[in-house]
Enzyme design. Structure first.
Site, PDB file in Angstrom:
ATOM      1  CG  HIS A 121      -1.932   0.987   1.359  1.00  0.00           C
ATOM      2  ND1 HIS A 121      -1.679   2.295   1.695  1.00  0.00           N
ATOM      3  CD2 HIS A 121      -3.281   0.895   1.197  1.00  0.00           C
ATOM      4  CE1 HIS A 121      -2.822   2.968   1.736  1.00  0.00           C
ATOM      5  NE2 HIS A 121      -3.808   2.146   1.427  1.00  0.00           N
ATOM      6  CG  ASP A 198       0.028  -2.600   6.124  1.00  0.00           C
ATOM      7  OD1 ASP A 198      -0.913  -2.586   6.944  1.00  0.00           O
ATOM      8  OD2 ASP A 198      -0.069  -2.107   4.986  1.00  0.00           O
ATOM      9  CD  GLN A 201      -7.248  -5.028   3.800  1.00  0.00           C
ATOM     10  OE1 GLN A 201      -8.250  -5.694   4.051  1.00  0.00           O
ATOM     11  NE2 GLN A 201      -7.312  -3.732   3.518  1.00  0.00           N
ATOM     12  CE  LYS A 224      -9.224  -0.608   5.815  1.00  0.00           C
ATOM     13  NZ  LYS A 224      -7.931  -0.770   5.178  1.00  0.00           N
ATOM     14  CB  CYS A 362      -3.917   3.045  -1.655  1.00  0.00           C
ATOM     15  SG  CYS A 362      -5.187   4.280  -1.312  1.00  0.00           S
TER      16      CYS A 362
END
Length: 405
Positions: A121, A198, A201, A224, A362
């Site tokens: 991202h 990261d 998700q 999220k 993104c």
């Protein structure tokens, strides 16, 4: 077959009773909020509203207690060693910026290397780039295989360059592909790299265990994880957090201030400048406590069932160009209709109240790499049903007929 009761789970969300005509498949962008989260935020604003850490009155003391309990809740959920390793921020983007800016000069020096992947991202690219441009730090990028999976052989080769930092997504926000995170972290540590994950998700796909992963930093956004927007978490091992230079100053992050010198507060407050998003923190805590009433593994199985059904249906529609692989997929599918613009497809789905996302998500470098202008993205959550999948497939069949007529 999953034992997950999707209808019972779905009833936890007012959106689906108030907007019954909508099929919501844009969950990778943001998820709906259960009543438990909305009620917790409403209760705070209606009956408990006060600032934290600084008030002399009992309302402030109660708010502070609730705020710090939320920090403990997050620490317990991801199995951090201590609550002080949980830093609240506005989201994963803010967390990644704090890490990237905070490591400069304390750890990163001119000539050092950072290893990213082709799946990242923008929030895990641009903050590092700013250092490359200003301070002579070098970025290397792990390529993909022909089926758009991470090339692990290339990853191992790039580790031989001894990057100071290795930073990558747990799950691709575009393709849904799950990375072998634990293995990659262990390999990075063999060359002495600081590891940044990261988890934007990944946080909703599985309950992460920081002691098992053994990463140095892990970041995610509350929205999220069925929580509110505007709140996120930067987890870091305590010693690593002490190496971060704060990028925001003022408020509770200070210890002593004069016009000559300033000393900083202890962790976690040193990295939490200004009045925090108190209601957001309380909402995130409510989401985590609510979510733990359900079986995460059964929720995974349910999403896998939806994914398999969706792929099966897509295979019967002529002209579908799949970018995502069904292998190692967390429930995100990117695709195009050959020869048609992704925005046109999404617009036709929108006309039938099918909510998806279209564009480059993104992740412009990824789309440049795979030579695509963009893609339609369908992303599934535990509250989605087989009927949702069937409605989307029917709408796609009709879109193909309209666009190719």
């Amino acid at each position: 077959m999953s034992c997950f009761d999707v209808q019972s789970f779905r009833q936890q969300f007012a959106f689906f009773t108030q907007q019954p005509s909508w099929v919501y498949l844009d969950n990778a962008a943001t998820m709906h909020k259960p009543t438990a989260v909305i009620d917790a935020i409403t209760l705070f604003y209606q009956q408990q509203n006060s600032n934290v850490h600084r008030g002399a009155h009992s309302l402030s003391q109660q708010a502070t207690t609730r705020y710090e309990q939320a920090r403990a809740d997050v620490a317990q959920y991801i199995n951090a060693k201590q609550a002080a390793e949980i830093i609240f921020c506005s989201g994963a983007t803010a967390a990644l910026n704090q890490i990237a800016f905070g490591l400069m000069h304390t750890v990163l020096q001119p000539g050092d290397r950072i290893l990213l992947t082709q799946l990242e991202h923008h929030a895990n690219i641009v903050p590092w780039q700013l250092h490359c441009q200003r301070h002579g730090v070098i970025i290397d990028v792990v390529p993909l295989t022909k089926d758009n999976q991470l090339d692990l052989d290339a990853y191992n080769q790039l580790l031989k360059l001894k990057p100071k930092v290795v930073s990558f997504c747990q799950i691709s926000n575009v393709l849904g592909h799950i990375q072998p995170v634990k293995q990659m972290i262990a390999q990075a540590k063999l060359v002495g790299a600081i590891t940044v994950i990261d988890g934007a998700q990944g946080i909703v796909y599985e309950q992460p265990d920081m002691q098992q992963l053994d990463c140095d930093f892990y970041v995610f956004s509350g929205h999220k994880l069925y929580g509110p927007t505007g709140i996120g978490v930067l987890y870091g091992k305590f010693d690593r957090l002490t190496e971060l230079t704060p990028i925001f100053a003022g408020g509770e992050m200070i210890d002593q201030v004069s016009f000559v010198n300033t000393t900083f507060n202890q962790l976690p407050f040193r990295l939490e400048a200004g009045t925090p998003n108190i209601a957001g923190v309380i909402g995130l805590s409510a989401a985590i406590n609510w979510l733990q009433k359900f079986n995460i593994v059964e929720m995974q199985k349910h999403k896998l069932l939806l994914l398999k059904h969706f792929y099966s249906g897509l295979s019967a529609i002529k002209g579908i160009d799949l970018l995502s692989s069904p292998v190692h997929n967390a429930g995100i599918v990117a695709f195009n209709i050959i020869g048609e613009h992704h925005s046109d497809v999404a617009d036709l789905l929108n006309q039938q109240h099918i909510a998806v996302r279209a564009g480059q998500h993104c992740a412009m470098p990824l789309f440049s790499y795979i030579q695509q202008r963009g893609a339609v993205r369908c992303s599934f959550a535990a509250y989605n049903t087989l009927d949702d999948v069937n409605q989307c497939l029917l709408a796609l069949e009709q879109a193909v007929e309209i666009l190719t007529a």
